[in-house]
Design a protein around this motif. Structure first.
Motif, PDB file in Angstrom:
ATOM      1  N   HIS A 152     -19.459   5.088  18.256  1.00 32.07           N
ATOM      2  CA  HIS A 152     -20.165   5.700  17.354  1.00 32.07           C
ATOM      3  C   HIS A 152     -21.314   4.567  17.102  1.00 32.07           C
ATOM      4  O   HIS A 152     -21.628   4.164  15.632  1.00 32.07           O
ATOM      5  CB  HIS A 152     -19.505   5.745  16.030  1.00 32.07           C
ATOM      6  N   GLY A 153     -22.015   4.044  17.965  1.00 36.76           N
ATOM      7  CA  GLY A 153     -23.148   3.231  17.747  1.00 36.76           C
ATOM      8  C   GLY A 153     -22.811   1.784  17.704  1.00 36.76           C
ATOM      9  O   GLY A 153     -23.762   1.054  16.781  1.00 36.76           O
ATOM     10  N   SER A 154     -21.683   1.128  18.153  1.00 43.25           N
ATOM     11  CA  SER A 154     -21.745  -0.042  18.246  1.00 43.25           C
ATOM     12  C   SER A 154     -21.327  -0.712  19.415  1.00 43.25           C
ATOM     13  O   SER A 154     -20.137  -1.471  19.666  1.00 43.25           O
ATOM     14  CB  SER A 154     -20.077  -0.384  17.324  1.00 43.25           C
ATOM     15  N   VAL A 155     -22.296  -0.520  20.566  1.00 41.73           N
ATOM     16  CA  VAL A 155     -21.800  -0.895  21.699  1.00 41.73           C
ATOM     17  C   VAL A 155     -21.774  -2.344  21.866  1.00 41.73           C
ATOM     18  O   VAL A 155     -20.967  -2.798  22.638  1.00 41.73           O
ATOM     19  CB  VAL A 155     -23.053  -0.451  22.634  1.00 41.73           C
ATOM     20  N   PRO A 156     -22.658  -3.531  21.076  1.00 41.74           N
ATOM     21  CA  PRO A 156     -22.397  -4.797  21.530  1.00 41.74           C
ATOM     22  C   PRO A 156     -21.016  -5.261  21.006  1.00 41.74           C
ATOM     23  O   PRO A 156     -20.434  -6.175  21.683  1.00 41.74           O
ATOM     24  CB  PRO A 156     -23.568  -5.523  20.477  1.00 41.74           C
ATOM     25  N   THR A 157     -20.498  -4.644  20.135  1.00 39.73           N
ATOM     26  CA  THR A 157     -19.164  -5.095  19.534  1.00 39.73           C
ATOM     27  C   THR A 157     -18.102  -4.878  20.538  1.00 39.73           C
ATOM     28  O   THR A 157     -17.261  -5.528  20.655  1.00 39.73           O
ATOM     29  CB  THR A 157     -18.729  -4.452  18.168  1.00 39.73           C
ATOM     30  N   ALA A 158     -17.992  -3.643  21.319  1.00 36.86           N
ATOM     31  CA  ALA A 158     -17.253  -3.167  22.285  1.00 36.86           C
ATOM     32  C   ALA A 158     -17.244  -4.288  23.371  1.00 36.86           C
ATOM     33  O   ALA A 158     -16.397  -4.659  24.140  1.00 36.86           O
ATOM     34  CB  ALA A 158     -17.552  -1.952  22.810  1.00 36.86           C
ATOM     35  N   TYR A 159     -18.665  -4.444  23.637  1.00 35.96           N
ATOM     36  CA  TYR A 159     -18.884  -5.634  24.960  1.00 35.96           C
ATOM     37  C   TYR A 159     -18.247  -7.081  24.546  1.00 35.96           C
ATOM     38  O   TYR A 159     -17.812  -7.708  25.234  1.00 35.96           O
ATOM     39  CB  TYR A 159     -20.259  -5.767  25.108  1.00 35.96           C
ATOM     40  N   ALA A 212     -14.454  -6.761  24.970  1.00 32.30           N
ATOM     41  CA  ALA A 212     -14.208  -6.907  26.253  1.00 32.30           C
ATOM     42  C   ALA A 212     -14.550  -8.135  26.985  1.00 32.30           C
ATOM     43  O   ALA A 212     -13.725  -8.872  27.839  1.00 32.30           O
ATOM     44  CB  ALA A 212     -15.156  -5.813  27.021  1.00 32.30           C
ATOM     45  N   LEU A 213     -15.438  -8.951  26.468  1.00 30.28           N
ATOM     46  CA  LEU A 213     -15.731 -10.260  26.847  1.00 30.28           C
ATOM     47  C   LEU A 213     -14.683 -11.379  26.617  1.00 30.28           C
ATOM     48  O   LEU A 213     -14.491 -12.018  27.445  1.00 30.28           O
ATOM     49  CB  LEU A 213     -17.258 -10.619  26.445  1.00 30.28           C
ATOM     50  N   LEU A 241     -13.541   1.037  28.089  1.00 31.01           N
ATOM     51  CA  LEU A 241     -14.738   1.492  28.727  1.00 31.01           C
ATOM     52  C   LEU A 241     -15.700   0.429  29.325  1.00 31.01           C
ATOM     53  O   LEU A 241     -15.832   0.339  30.493  1.00 31.01           O
ATOM     54  CB  LEU A 241     -15.513   2.732  28.046  1.00 31.01           C
ATOM     55  N   ALA A 242     -16.052  -0.457  28.470  1.00 34.50           N
ATOM     56  CA  ALA A 242     -16.989  -1.354  28.893  1.00 34.50           C
ATOM     57  C   ALA A 242     -16.373  -2.512  29.680  1.00 34.50           C
ATOM     58  O   ALA A 242     -17.175  -2.959  30.455  1.00 34.50           O
ATOM     59  CB  ALA A 242     -17.475  -2.258  27.335  1.00 34.50           C
ATOM     60  N   ALA A 243     -14.922  -2.549  29.723  1.00 34.20           N
ATOM     61  CA  ALA A 243     -14.397  -3.714  30.683  1.00 34.20           C
ATOM     62  C   ALA A 243     -14.507  -3.228  32.016  1.00 34.20           C
ATOM     63  O   ALA A 243     -14.703  -4.018  32.989  1.00 34.20           O
ATOM     64  CB  ALA A 243     -12.955  -3.588  30.251  1.00 34.20           C
ATOM     65  N   TYR A 244     -15.042  -1.941  32.362  1.00 37.44           N
ATOM     66  CA  TYR A 244     -15.368  -1.308  33.505  1.00 37.44           C
ATOM     67  C   TYR A 244     -16.505  -2.306  34.172  1.00 37.44           C
ATOM     68  O   TYR A 244     -16.488  -2.720  35.365  1.00 37.44           O
ATOM     69  CB  TYR A 244     -15.633  -0.071  33.757  1.00 37.44           C
ATOM     70  N   SER A 245     -17.346  -2.928  33.256  1.00 34.42           N
ATOM     71  CA  SER A 245     -18.673  -3.360  33.965  1.00 34.42           C
ATOM     72  C   SER A 245     -18.094  -4.867  34.282  1.00 34.42           C
ATOM     73  O   SER A 245     -19.226  -5.506  35.041  1.00 34.42           O
ATOM     74  CB  SER A 245     -19.600  -3.509  32.406  1.00 34.42           C
ATOM     75  N   GLY A 284      -4.264 -13.269  26.652  1.00 34.62           N
ATOM     76  CA  GLY A 284      -5.179 -12.311  27.535  1.00 34.62           C
ATOM     77  C   GLY A 284      -4.309 -11.287  27.895  1.00 34.62           C
ATOM     78  O   GLY A 284      -4.664 -10.074  28.278  1.00 34.62           O
ATOM     79  N   ALA A 285      -2.828 -11.468  28.233  1.00 34.66           N
ATOM     80  CA  ALA A 285      -1.942 -10.255  28.413  1.00 34.66           C
ATOM     81  C   ALA A 285      -1.973  -9.307  27.206  1.00 34.66           C
ATOM     82  O   ALA A 285      -1.791  -8.036  27.514  1.00 34.66           O
ATOM     83  CB  ALA A 285      -0.555 -10.959  28.516  1.00 34.66           C
ATOM     84  N   VAL A 286      -1.861  -9.744  26.189  1.00 36.40           N
ATOM     85  CA  VAL A 286      -1.723  -8.768  24.943  1.00 36.40           C
ATOM     86  C   VAL A 286      -2.806  -7.888  24.848  1.00 36.40           C
ATOM     87  O   VAL A 286      -3.017  -6.624  24.655  1.00 36.40           O
ATOM     88  CB  VAL A 286      -1.492  -9.642  23.465  1.00 36.40           C
ATOM     89  N   VAL A 287      -3.972  -8.486  24.914  1.00 34.84           N
ATOM     90  CA  VAL A 287      -5.567  -8.001  24.583  1.00 34.84           C
ATOM     91  C   VAL A 287      -5.517  -7.065  26.036  1.00 34.84           C
ATOM     92  O   VAL A 287      -6.020  -5.827  25.777  1.00 34.84           O
ATOM     93  CB  VAL A 287      -6.565  -8.941  24.995  1.00 34.84           C
ATOM     94  N   ASP A 288      -4.985  -7.410  27.209  1.00 37.73           N
ATOM     95  CA  ASP A 288      -5.294  -6.493  28.326  1.00 37.73           C
ATOM     96  C   ASP A 288      -4.250  -4.939  28.136  1.00 37.73           C
ATOM     97  O   ASP A 288      -4.714  -4.041  28.471  1.00 37.73           O
ATOM     98  CB  ASP A 288      -4.925  -7.170  29.589  1.00 37.73           C
ATOM     99  N   LEU A 289      -3.207  -5.368  27.657  1.00 36.21           N
ATOM    100  CA  LEU A 289      -2.121  -4.271  27.516  1.00 36.21           C
ATOM    101  C   LEU A 289      -2.782  -3.494  26.276  1.00 36.21           C
ATOM    102  O   LEU A 289      -2.817  -2.092  26.274  1.00 36.21           O
ATOM    103  CB  LEU A 289      -0.940  -4.788  26.932  1.00 36.21           C
ATOM    104  N   TRP A 290      -3.370  -3.806  25.367  1.00 30.84           N
ATOM    105  CA  TRP A 290      -3.980  -3.214  23.977  1.00 30.84           C
ATOM    106  C   TRP A 290      -5.194  -2.222  24.706  1.00 30.84           C
ATOM    107  O   TRP A 290      -5.183  -1.160  24.365  1.00 30.84           O
ATOM    108  CB  TRP A 290      -4.650  -4.306  23.109  1.00 30.84           C
ATOM    109  N   LEU A 291      -5.860  -2.787  25.456  1.00 32.81           N
ATOM    110  CA  LEU A 291      -7.103  -1.991  26.064  1.00 32.81           C
ATOM    111  C   LEU A 291      -6.446  -1.097  27.326  1.00 32.81           C
ATOM    112  O   LEU A 291      -6.891   0.098  27.206  1.00 32.81           O
ATOM    113  CB  LEU A 291      -7.878  -3.026  27.065  1.00 32.81           C
ATOM    114  N   LEU A 292      -5.454  -1.523  28.069  1.00 34.18           N
ATOM    115  CA  LEU A 292      -4.525  -0.465  28.739  1.00 34.18           C
ATOM    116  C   LEU A 292      -4.294   0.784  27.831  1.00 34.18           C
ATOM    117  O   LEU A 292      -4.327   1.923  28.437  1.00 34.18           O
ATOM    118  CB  LEU A 292      -3.412  -1.000  29.551  1.00 34.18           C
TER     119      LEU A 292
END
Length: 458
Positions: free
Chosen positions: A44-51, A54-55, A205-209, A398-406
């Motif tokens: 909803h228009g918050s692309v930098p936050t998503a990146y 993901a970073l 989705l951003a993690a694809y980049s 790192g594992a917790v965040v990756d699982l959250w994104l999965l």
């Protein structure tokens, strides 16, 4: 009777700069614009936050990849790290999941490139572009990694220029409309419609980049001083790539607030025309095509190295996957296979093929973090005391965040991924005679790796 000639091996020729450029080419910096509309719609228009989210996830995971690359400086990436640190069977399944990422990423890259070209030249059949992408990248990769590297250098320069011009034009557009005060705003990072669920889904989705910082671990056996070079390259790739993604997303979100587009999948084209007119729109299309080609070269090369590592272990048939071309010293058959799989693009769309990729990537990322924790446990049992923050705390986050994104991938991606894993379990049962024995162990001798590339590949 003369002794048989030694089997050809991969050659160490890549420096830190070479590996970083290779990884950035794999990531394709311009992809932040190619997927911008989809991420904007999701957040909803918050692309930098998503990146940014993901970073953060990628930096924790990049730390773990660096630890594993230093401890196990051989090709194979997550597959090798997990099988050596946790269990050979688990390693196999991680490698199997990773094949989703490696196998389908080149195909998606060629598919997107073909779609752009068909939109620009509708009279040319779609299959012509796909065959063209596959033929050229396959020929470059068979010739050798140094040949592919030199091509990537030129293509990277061009796409970075296009991304840079895009960002500058966005800022100029904002400056002309709002003045200098408009260049600094928190609105791109959050607005009234922003939600945690939306940001999480957008970050998935951003993690694809970011796919690419981990792929360079497959080049370990072709890198000079890999224990030192690969960990540094992994962090640099994640930081540089993430910095580009956040900065470009911020400038783009400023120039076009919100997430209303005629077609989210081509949103960057709308913005390019708005900020730079028809001339820049044409340049932007050219930049996207160049980026897809450069990324395809890198993705196909990494796919072939993963297959080589698994074939060398006899996890896949060694006679096919574990062979090196005698003249070019590249896994030529694997490169050809990756090209052949790319032909599936003629029957799939971008959404279907992309849905496979992030499932495999997040599965691999999670288990590489767990492999570092397993290494800590093993080291402690051996009487050594590795740093808790480096071997437990950071990997656990790192594992917790990756699982959250999965979990926040769409249901289609999760379903297809689980089906693929189920097929992997069946093949593993066959390979291990009903799980009664471990999969074959790696027998490769690192000292056999040549220190320079033969003249024939230059």
């Amino acid at each position: 009777m003369s002794a048989p000639a030694p089997a050809p091996t991969l050659a160490r020729s890549l420096t830190l700069r070479s590996v970083v450029v290779f990884g950035l080419a794999y990531m394709t910096p311009i992809i932040v614009l190619g997927t911008y509309g989809v991420v904007a719609d999701t957040t909803h228009g918050s692309v930098p936050t998503a990146y940014l989210l993901a970073l953060g996830a990628m930096l924790f995971t990049a730390h773990s990849y660096g630890k594993m690359a230093a401890a196990h400086p051989v090709a194979g990436s997550a597959y090798t790290y997990v099988r050596r640190s946790i269990d050979s069977r688990v390693g196999f399944l991680v490698g199997w999941a990773t094949l989703l990422d490696y196998f389908f990423l080149p195909m998606v890259i060629w598919l997107i490139g073909g779609a752009y070209l068909q939109a620009e030249y509708p009279s040319v059949p779609f299959w012509v572009w796909i065959i063209g992408f596959i033929t050229i990248t396959t020929a470059l990769n068979i010739r050798g990694i140094k040949t592919a590297e030199r091509v990537n250098d030129l293509l990277m320069i061009f796409q970075v220029l296009v991304v840079g011009i895009f960002a500058v034009l966005c800022l100029r557009h904002v400056f002309q409309d709002q003045g200098a005060a408009g260049l600094v705003s928190a609105t791109p990072f959050g607005n009234d419609a922003t939600t945690l669920a939306g940001i999480s889904s957008g970050a998935a989705l951003a993690a694809y980049s970011f796919l690419g910082f981990d792929a360079v671990t497959t080049l370990t056996e072709e890198t000079i001083e890999p224990q030192r070079t690969i960990p540094r390259a992994i962090l640099l790739i994640a930081l540089i790539g993430g910095g580009i993604f956040v900065a470009v997303a911020y400038a783009t979100q400023l120039a076009h607030p919100g997430y209303a587009f005629t077609d989210p999948s081509s949103a960057a084209f709308e913005i390019a025309k708005e900020i730079g007119g028809d001339l820049f729109s044409s340049l932007f299309v050219a930049g996207l095509i160049v980026a897809q080609f450069a990324s395809g070269v890198a993705a196909q090369a990494s796919t072939s190295r993963l297959l080589y590592a698994m074939g060398r272990d006899s996890v896949l048939p060694q006679r096919v996957f574990g062979r090196i071309h005698a003249k070019y010293r590249t896994p030529a058959l694997n490169i050809l296979l990756a090209g052949a799989v790319g032909l599936i693009a003629l029957r799939l769309d971008v959404a279907t093929s992309t849905s496979f990729i992030n499932f495999g990537a997040f599965t691999a990322f999670t288990f590489v973090n767990l492999a570092v924790i397993a290494t800590y446990v093993r080291e402690r049992r051996a009487g050594r005391r590795p740093a808790v923050w480096s071997y437990v705390l950071i990997p656990a986050i790192g594992a917790v965040v990756d699982l959250w994104l999965l979990v926040h991938l769409d249901s289609k991606a999760r379903t297809l991924g689980l089906i693929w894993l189920a097929l992997g379990v069946c093949y593993l049962a066959y390979l291990t005679k009903g799980f009664r024995k471990a999969p074959p162990e790696m027998t490769f001798d690192e000292d056999a790796v040549a220190v320079e590339e033969p003249q024939a590949t230059r």
